[in-house]
Design a protein around this motif. Structure first.
Motif, PDB file in Angstrom:
ATOM      1  N   PHE A  39       0.550  -1.350  -0.095  1.00 44.50           N
ATOM      2  CA  PHE A  39      -0.035  -0.330  -0.476  1.00 44.50           C
ATOM      3  C   PHE A  39       1.182   1.591  -0.259  1.00 44.50           C
ATOM      4  O   PHE A  39       0.355   2.358  -0.503  1.00 44.50           O
ATOM      5  N   THR A  40       1.662   1.393   0.927  1.00 44.23           N
ATOM      6  CA  THR A  40       3.050   2.715   0.622  1.00 44.23           C
ATOM      7  C   THR A  40       3.472   2.442  -0.282  1.00 44.23           C
ATOM      8  O   THR A  40       3.625   3.605  -0.577  1.00 44.23           O
ATOM      9  N   GLY A  41       3.959   1.661  -1.439  1.00 38.28           N
ATOM     10  CA  GLY A  41       4.528   2.099  -2.908  1.00 38.28           C
ATOM     11  C   GLY A  41       3.614   2.798  -3.643  1.00 38.28           C
ATOM     12  O   GLY A  41       3.825   3.520  -4.252  1.00 38.28           O
ATOM     13  N   LYS A  42       2.149   1.810  -3.908  1.00 40.11           N
ATOM     14  CA  LYS A  42       0.931   2.977  -3.857  1.00 40.11           C
ATOM     15  C   LYS A  42       1.229   4.157  -3.683  1.00 40.11           C
ATOM     16  O   LYS A  42       0.886   5.352  -4.804  1.00 40.11           O
ATOM     17  N   LEU A  43       1.089   4.404  -2.581  1.00 43.11           N
ATOM     18  CA  LEU A  43       1.359   5.819  -1.959  1.00 43.11           C
ATOM     19  C   LEU A  43       2.097   6.549  -2.793  1.00 43.11           C
ATOM     20  O   LEU A  43       1.218   8.093  -2.565  1.00 43.11           O
ATOM     21  N   ILE A  44       2.844   6.607  -2.475  1.00 45.77           N
ATOM     22  CA  ILE A  44       4.167   7.348  -2.499  1.00 45.77           C
ATOM     23  C   ILE A  44       3.854   7.410  -4.147  1.00 45.77           C
ATOM     24  O   ILE A  44       4.272   8.541  -4.190  1.00 45.77           O
ATOM     25  N   ILE A 182       1.065  20.772  11.938  1.00 41.58           N
ATOM     26  CA  ILE A 182       0.608  19.972  11.499  1.00 41.58           C
ATOM     27  C   ILE A 182      -0.898  19.270  11.065  1.00 41.58           C
ATOM     28  O   ILE A 182      -1.488  20.370  11.778  1.00 41.58           O
ATOM     29  N   VAL A 183      -1.334  18.758  10.562  1.00 40.12           N
ATOM     30  CA  VAL A 183      -2.814  18.843  10.535  1.00 40.12           C
ATOM     31  C   VAL A 183      -3.359  16.780  10.228  1.00 40.12           C
ATOM     32  O   VAL A 183      -2.307  16.282   8.950  1.00 40.12           O
ATOM     33  N   SER A 184      -4.318  16.591  10.171  1.00 44.68           N
ATOM     34  CA  SER A 184      -4.694  15.182   9.613  1.00 44.68           C
ATOM     35  C   SER A 184      -6.091  15.103   9.371  1.00 44.68           C
ATOM     36  O   SER A 184      -7.122  16.439   9.820  1.00 44.68           O
ATOM     37  N   HIS A 185      -6.825  14.057   9.181  1.00 48.64           N
ATOM     38  CA  HIS A 185      -7.991  14.047   8.329  1.00 48.64           C
ATOM     39  C   HIS A 185      -8.027  12.569   8.516  1.00 48.64           C
ATOM     40  O   HIS A 185      -7.312  11.328   7.800  1.00 48.64           O
ATOM     41  N   LYS A 186      -8.903  12.027   8.840  1.00 44.56           N
ATOM     42  CA  LYS A 186      -9.630  10.800   9.546  1.00 44.56           C
ATOM     43  C   LYS A 186      -9.610  10.222   8.446  1.00 44.56           C
ATOM     44  O   LYS A 186     -10.260  10.329   7.529  1.00 44.56           O
ATOM     45  N   ILE A 187      -8.974   8.824   7.879  1.00 47.70           N
ATOM     46  CA  ILE A 187      -9.775   7.775   7.281  1.00 47.70           C
ATOM     47  C   ILE A 187     -10.722   6.590   7.756  1.00 47.70           C
ATOM     48  O   ILE A 187     -10.478   6.032   8.349  1.00 47.70           O
ATOM     49  N   LYS A 188     -12.093   6.347   7.199  1.00 46.92           N
ATOM     50  CA  LYS A 188     -12.758   4.927   7.149  1.00 46.92           C
ATOM     51  C   LYS A 188     -11.689   3.991   7.318  1.00 46.92           C
ATOM     52  O   LYS A 188     -11.765   3.770   5.644  1.00 46.92           O
ATOM     53  N   ASP A 189     -12.555   2.855   7.628  1.00 47.58           N
ATOM     54  CA  ASP A 189     -11.195   1.806   7.449  1.00 47.58           C
ATOM     55  C   ASP A 189     -12.741   1.649   5.759  1.00 47.58           C
ATOM     56  O   ASP A 189     -11.184   0.559   5.522  1.00 47.58           O
ATOM     57  N   LYS A 190     -14.151   1.161   5.902  1.00 48.89           N
ATOM     58  CA  LYS A 190     -14.387   0.769   4.782  1.00 48.89           C
ATOM     59  C   LYS A 190     -14.361   1.551   3.532  1.00 48.89           C
ATOM     60  O   LYS A 190     -13.980   0.958   2.470  1.00 48.89           O
ATOM     61  N   ASP A 191     -13.362   2.576   3.806  1.00 50.16           N
ATOM     62  CA  ASP A 191     -12.448   3.518   2.241  1.00 50.16           C
ATOM     63  C   ASP A 191     -11.080   2.903   2.150  1.00 50.16           C
ATOM     64  O   ASP A 191     -10.740   2.611   0.343  1.00 50.16           O
ATOM     65  N   LEU A 192     -10.704   2.390   2.845  1.00 47.80           N
ATOM     66  CA  LEU A 192      -9.422   1.678   2.929  1.00 47.80           C
ATOM     67  C   LEU A 192      -9.134   0.326   2.584  1.00 47.80           C
ATOM     68  O   LEU A 192      -7.924  -0.544   1.713  1.00 47.80           O
ATOM     69  N   PHE A 193     -10.303  -0.897   2.432  1.00 49.20           N
ATOM     70  CA  PHE A 193     -10.181  -1.968   1.788  1.00 49.20           C
ATOM     71  C   PHE A 193     -11.235  -1.628   0.109  1.00 49.20           C
ATOM     72  O   PHE A 193     -10.758  -2.683  -0.002  1.00 49.20           O
ATOM     73  N   LYS A 194     -11.082  -0.709  -0.332  1.00 42.88           N
ATOM     74  CA  LYS A 194     -11.399  -0.684  -1.285  1.00 42.88           C
ATOM     75  C   LYS A 194     -10.231  -0.341  -3.078  1.00 42.88           C
ATOM     76  O   LYS A 194      -9.475   0.212  -2.100  1.00 42.88           O
ATOM     77  N   ALA A 195     -10.190  -1.100  -3.890  1.00 46.35           N
ATOM     78  CA  ALA A 195      -9.413  -0.723  -4.224  1.00 46.35           C
ATOM     79  C   ALA A 195      -8.038   0.128  -5.196  1.00 46.35           C
ATOM     80  O   ALA A 195      -6.897   0.868  -5.199  1.00 46.35           O
ATOM     81  N   ASP A 196      -9.436   1.452  -4.726  1.00 39.13           N
ATOM     82  CA  ASP A 196      -8.780   2.857  -5.226  1.00 39.13           C
ATOM     83  C   ASP A 196      -8.247   3.944  -4.063  1.00 39.13           C
ATOM     84  O   ASP A 196      -8.016   5.068  -3.667  1.00 39.13           O
ATOM     85  N   ALA A 197      -7.815   2.837  -3.142  1.00 43.87           N
ATOM     86  CA  ALA A 197      -7.789   3.161  -1.349  1.00 43.87           C
ATOM     87  C   ALA A 197      -6.511   4.346  -1.742  1.00 43.87           C
ATOM     88  O   ALA A 197      -6.369   5.597  -1.489  1.00 43.87           O
ATOM     89  N   ASP A 199      -5.476   6.492  -3.822  1.00 43.89           N
ATOM     90  CA  ASP A 199      -5.714   7.292  -4.863  1.00 43.89           C
ATOM     91  C   ASP A 199      -6.270   9.106  -4.014  1.00 43.89           C
ATOM     92  O   ASP A 199      -6.772   8.708  -3.463  1.00 43.89           O
ATOM     93  N   TYR A 200      -7.523   7.626  -3.380  1.00 48.15           N
ATOM     94  CA  TYR A 200      -8.417   8.282  -2.480  1.00 48.15           C
ATOM     95  C   TYR A 200      -7.570   8.605  -0.842  1.00 48.15           C
ATOM     96  O   TYR A 200      -7.937  10.638  -1.162  1.00 48.15           O
ATOM     97  N   VAL A 201      -6.897   8.421  -0.660  1.00 47.71           N
ATOM     98  CA  VAL A 201      -5.619   9.329   0.601  1.00 47.71           C
ATOM     99  C   VAL A 201      -4.797   9.898  -0.076  1.00 47.71           C
ATOM    100  O   VAL A 201      -4.922  11.221   0.289  1.00 47.71           O
ATOM    101  N   ALA A 202      -3.748   9.963  -1.196  1.00 46.29           N
ATOM    102  CA  ALA A 202      -3.294  10.908  -1.700  1.00 46.29           C
ATOM    103  C   ALA A 202      -4.509  12.168  -2.439  1.00 46.29           C
ATOM    104  O   ALA A 202      -3.990  13.102  -2.337  1.00 46.29           O
ATOM    105  N   GLN A 203      -5.666  11.893  -2.566  1.00 41.89           N
ATOM    106  CA  GLN A 203      -6.363  13.545  -3.084  1.00 41.89           C
ATOM    107  C   GLN A 203      -6.104  13.818  -2.080  1.00 41.89           C
ATOM    108  O   GLN A 203      -6.777  15.339  -2.010  1.00 41.89           O
ATOM    109  N   VAL A 204      -6.870  13.580  -0.879  1.00 40.45           N
ATOM    110  CA  VAL A 204      -6.604  14.272   0.466  1.00 40.45           C
ATOM    111  C   VAL A 204      -5.434  15.145   0.637  1.00 40.45           C
ATOM    112  O   VAL A 204      -5.139  16.526   0.706  1.00 40.45           O
ATOM    113  N   CYS A 205      -4.080  14.718   0.005  1.00 36.23           N
ATOM    114  CA  CYS A 205      -2.585  15.147   0.285  1.00 36.23           C
ATOM    115  C   CYS A 205      -2.662  16.320  -0.594  1.00 36.23           C
ATOM    116  O   CYS A 205      -2.112  17.045  -0.719  1.00 36.23           O
ATOM    117  N   THR A 206      -4.012  16.408  -1.707  1.00 37.38           N
ATOM    118  CA  THR A 206      -3.551  17.610  -2.646  1.00 37.38           C
ATOM    119  C   THR A 206      -3.983  19.282  -1.730  1.00 37.38           C
ATOM    120  O   THR A 206      -3.006  20.517  -2.176  1.00 37.38           O
TER     121      THR A 206
END
Length: 220
Positions: A39-44, A182-197, A199-206
């Motif tokens: 997951f880290t490789g994809k997120l990077i 610093i700032v943070s944004h909560k991510i629901k477990d169900k969103d992490l179980f999706k194939a595009d997880a 991408d979803y997390v990275a979008q917050v990083c924009t």
């Protein structure tokens, strides 16, 4: 994506945080860690599209933090963390500097960014940049979408007194008193179980990216 079994492992670890149990479940831990590394490789790769300063040669394995706790000076003697932490430093920063950080924990996952507890010289430099160019920072952290995602930037650890060299009447004293940025944004477990997880997390990083730019420029 994060496999549900990875979160299940962490749930069990919370209830069985001891070496004996961990050794019997070492194979499950290894599978969970490999899932987090993948997951880290994809997120990077996704964050690199947003922040070009992320090193292309960054090793995902080195970004995943150790699960073993340092208990030498802690009253809490539980030997393991109940989470997986992923630290993605921006170019020119070391781990723990200006970075993106992903925290995986059952029901408590989040994506964060900025600079947590800067070293003394960096803290001075960031305060100086705020004093000189507060408008630039405020245009980022007071943006309505930023506030919606991350909350009030000013509501984090800060000095009770005025930092040395600044006036209590400074119009930006609330920002100058900050000890972390610093700032943070909560991510629901169900969103992490999706194939595009990733991408979803990275979008917050924009929305995190402009903050990292401001902080990097301050300490450059």
């Amino acid at each position: 994506m994060i496999n549900p079994q990875t979160v299940d492992f962490l749930k069990e670890l919370i209830d069985n945080n001891n070496r004996e149990w961990f050794q019997t479940r070492k194979a499950d831990y290894d599978k969970a860690r490999e899932n987090v590394i993948d997951f880290t490789g994809k997120l990077i790769k996704q964050i690199q599209k947003i922040d070009p300063t992320i090193d292309e040669t960054l090793d995902p394995k080195k970004c995943v933090m150790r699960i073993y706790r340092d208990i030498r000076f802690s009253k809490n003697k539980a030997p393991y963390k109940n989470n997986f932490g992923i630290s993605i430093p921006t170019n020119g920063s070391k781990l723990g500097g200006v970075e993106y950080y992903f925290h995986l924990a059952p029901g408590a996952s989040f994506i964060a960014g900025g600079y947590w507890m800067p070293e003394t010289e960096h803290l001075k430099a960031i305060r100086q940049e705020i004093d000189y160019n507060a408008h630039d920072l405020k245009s980022i952290v007071d943006d309505s979408e930023f506030v919606k995602l991350f909350g009030n930037f000013r509501e984090q650890d800060r000095l009770k007194t005025v930092p040395k060299g600044y006036d209590a009447n400074n119009e930006n004293i609330d920002l100058l008193k900050l000890k972390s940025f610093i700032v943070s944004h909560k991510i629901k477990d169900k969103d992490l179980f999706k194939a595009d997880a990733a991408d979803y997390v990275a979008q917050v990083c924009t929305k995190l990216y402009p903050l990292t730019v401001f902080l990097r420029n301050a300490i450059a």
